[in-house]
Design a protein around this motif. Structure first.
Motif, mmCIF file in Angstrom:
data_model
loop_
_atom_site.group_PDB
_atom_site.id
_atom_site.type_symbol
_atom_site.label_atom_id
_atom_site.label_comp_id
_atom_site.label_asym_id
_atom_site.label_seq_id
_atom_site.Cartn_x
_atom_site.Cartn_y
_atom_site.Cartn_z
ATOM 1 N N THR A 20 -9.530 4.813 10.864
ATOM 2 C CA THR A 20 -10.832 4.662 10.221
ATOM 3 C C THR A 20 -11.800 4.247 11.314
ATOM 4 O O THR A 20 -11.415 3.572 12.272
ATOM 5 N N ASP A 22 -16.272 4.395 12.786
ATOM 6 C CA ASP A 22 -17.707 4.606 12.616
ATOM 7 C C ASP A 22 -18.136 5.756 13.511
ATOM 8 O O ASP A 22 -18.056 5.667 14.738
ATOM 9 N N PRO A 48 -24.732 7.575 8.820
ATOM 10 C CA PRO A 48 -23.393 7.503 8.224
ATOM 11 C C PRO A 48 -23.406 6.839 6.854
ATOM 12 O O PRO A 48 -24.192 5.932 6.594
ATOM 13 N N LYS A 51 -17.147 4.823 6.075
ATOM 14 C CA LYS A 51 -16.316 4.979 7.262
ATOM 15 C C LYS A 51 -15.827 6.419 7.410
ATOM 16 O O LYS A 51 -15.619 7.124 6.430
ATOM 17 N N THR A 52 -15.616 6.825 8.633
ATOM 18 C CA THR A 52 -14.934 8.073 8.940
ATOM 19 C C THR A 52 -13.440 7.802 8.803
ATOM 20 O O THR A 52 -12.950 6.761 9.234
ATOM 21 N N SER A 65 -16.166 12.695 7.665
ATOM 22 C CA SER A 65 -17.270 11.744 7.664
ATOM 23 C C SER A 65 -18.286 12.160 6.622
ATOM 24 O O SER A 65 -18.499 13.352 6.391
#
Length: 150
Positions: A20, A22, A48, A51-52, A65
């Motif tokens: 996980t 950013d 964003p 979280k990615t 994302s």
């Protein structure tokens, strides 16, 4: 769209390969033509949303994302048709990225993918026109990730 230096600060679970992080995508600009001759240019920003998430498995990275795409400045023939900072996607875009084989988190590498731009809102008087011209599938993205320096 090819972006310059971006970043993905991620926490990787070595046992599972899950991570996980950013994702940071730098602002860029887009140029295209309408009806084959009307030059349109826009500033493009990515904010964003959450979280990615992704995996590193067998030397390949896959990530997802969510981002809100902002178009704070749009011109046609150099004439502003929208300059509202609120101009952006009505829902977050989902960006799936994948690396080629042999990705090494210690040296970095290239990630690429495609995404759909959702309908736009907040783009002023020409919102429906701007949304109709920009929203849609098959938008390409390429990033080169490098390891974080101390």
């Amino acid at each position: 769209m090819v972006l310059g230096p971006g970043g993905l600060n991620a926490d990787l679970d070595l046992a599972t390969g899950a991570f996980t992080g950013d994702l940071v995508l730098p602002p860029t600009s887009g140029k295209f033509t309408v009806l084959g001759f009307l030059p349109v240019e826009s500033k493009v920003e990515f904010a964003p949303v959450g979280k990615t998430t992704g995996t590193l498995s067998a030397g390949s990275v896959r990530s997802n994302s969510k981002v809100t795409i902002k178009l704070p400045s749009i011109t046609v023939f150099g004439i502003p048709i929208s300059s509202d900072a609120a101009c952006g996607t009505s829902t977050p875009a989902s960006i799936d990225l994948v690396s080629g084989p042999g990705f090494d988190p210690l040296t970095g590498g290239r990630l690429s993918g495609t995404y759909t731009i959702p309908a736009l809102t907040g783009c002023g008087l020409f919102n429906d026109l701007v949304s109709g011209l920009t929203a849609g599938p098959d938008n390409a993205i390429e990033l080169t990730l490098t390891p974080k320096t101390a």
